[in-house]
Design a protein around this motif. Structure first.
Motif, short mmCIF file in Angstrom:
data_model
loop_
_atom_site.label_atom_id
_atom_site.label_comp_id
_atom_site.label_asym_id
_atom_site.label_seq_id
_atom_site.Cartn_x
_atom_site.Cartn_y
_atom_site.Cartn_z
N HIS A 28 -1.81 1.34 -5.28
CA HIS A 28 -1.22 0.00 -5.15
C HIS A 28 -0.27 -0.26 -6.32
O HIS A 28 -0.71 -0.59 -7.41
N LEU A 79 -10.41 -3.47 -0.07
CA LEU A 79 -9.28 -3.90 0.76
C LEU A 79 -9.74 -4.72 1.96
O LEU A 79 -9.26 -4.56 3.07
N HIS A 123 -3.98 7.09 -2.13
CA HIS A 123 -3.68 5.73 -1.65
C HIS A 123 -3.73 4.84 -2.88
O HIS A 123 -4.77 4.69 -3.50
N HIS A 133 0.88 -1.17 0.00
CA HIS A 133 0.00 0.00 0.00
C HIS A 133 0.91 1.22 0.00
O HIS A 133 1.78 1.34 0.87
CU LIG Z 1 -3.81 0.05 0.01
#
Ligand SMILES: [Cu+2]
Length: 317
Positions: free
Chosen positions: A124, A222, A122, A109
């Motif tokens: 990935h 998530l 945020h 993350h």
């Molecule tokens: Cu994440």
């Protein structure tokens, strides 16, 4: 620019102090979920024989994200085209780590926020076989950014490492928005109930509605119906926030309420970022909250170790 520079220097100072403390030895706090994974890891003999626990508690109290290197792992940004952000995690042997455990559905993350707490993202990244993580750059605009890598190396314990990244250009520092219990994002209204209290585990409940109607079909994101990150104003300490309940556990409903257990180490202002998924898209609602020792609100009985976070010189039982 002065403020940014000064804070950066302060963070570096902390890193040096706590890095030194770490060398003395470390005891894992069994009450801390962030370090509980380490309980199963055998300690080196040095950790048992290196003297009083006081030094160890210092490192246990350091919130995540303040260190660029911790427990042998180092976050190393890698040169990349402007359209990309790339980094590696150097392991205890100095080589890039290529094996990671999945946590919250992902092996890595990456969270970025500008030092003024604006511009949160945020994302990935993708892992290349050589251990390089790459992602379309999440750094939206000039300024001093903090990048946090939140991961668990296979065979190690969960870590959040942070590094400063500068995006050149004219910096306009934005004031932190005032504390509020309601905000809007992408046509959704999100309200916040509960307030963090320093040194305690507080329950924070976020409620999502749209067009005046509660949203009762949030989509898992998530591994939960929401993902909450809290950053402390002043040093961008990255705090542990755990969802209370998971989809499919028989008691957690897909909205409108999503509840988190938050533990903040000190009084002061924090910025909360709630990621939730609805309509196939991820939305981020932001709140400023003030942790006040005198505040009242729902708290969760904390294990004895946890309540001592942020209380220098206070020993474990
Ligand atoms: Cu994440």
């Amino acid at each position: 620019m002065n403020t940014v520079t000064r804070l950066g220097g302060f963070a570096l100072g902390l890193a040096a102090v706590f890095g030194a403390a770490y060398g003395i030895g470390r005891v894992v706090d069994p009450a801390d979920p962030a370090t509980s994974a380490a309980q199963s890891r055998p300690h080196g003999a040095a950790a048992h024989t290196s003297g009083p626990a006081a030094h160890d508690e210092v490192t246990d109290r350091v919130p995540g994200g303040l260190l660029v290197s911790d427990r042998g792992y180092t976050l190393v940004p890698v040169a990349a085209p402007a359209s990309e952000f790339a980094f590696r995690i150097a392991g205890p042997d100095g080589r890039p780590v290529t094996r990671y455990d999945v946590a919250h559905d992902k092996r890595m993350h990456l969270i970025v926020a500008r030092r003024d707490l604006s511009g949160f993202r945020h994302v990935h990244p993708e892992l290349a076989p050589d251990g390089t993580w790459r992602v379309d750059t999440p750094l939206a605009g000039p300024g001093q950014w903090r990048a946090f890598a939140d991961f668990t190396p296979t065979g190690g314990e969960p870590l959040t490492l942070g590094v400063d990244v500068t995006v050149p250009g004219e910096l306009t520092e934005r004031p932190l928005p005032a504390p509020a219990t309601s905000t809007t994002v992408d046509g959704y209204t999100v309200t916040l109930a509960g307030a963090p209290q320093p040194g305690r585990t507080s329950s924070l409940t976020l409620t999502v509605s749209r067009d005046g109607r509660p949203v009762t079909d949030l989509e898992p994101y998530l591994g939960a119906y929401g993902h909450l990150v809290a950053l402390r104003r002043g040093d961008l300490a990255y705090l542990h926030v755990h969802p209370d309940g998971t989809p499919g556990d028989g008691r957690t409903r897909p909205g409108p309420e999503v509840t988190f257990l938050a533990e903040v180490p000190s009084a002061g202002s924090y910025r909360l970022y709630l990621d939730f998924r609805h309509g196939g898209r991820v939305h981020t609602a932001e709140f400023t909250v003030v942790a006040d020792p005198a505040a009242t609100g729902p708290t969760v009985p904390a294990p004895s170790g946890s309540v001592e976070h942020g209380t220098p010189g206070h020993g474990h039982n």
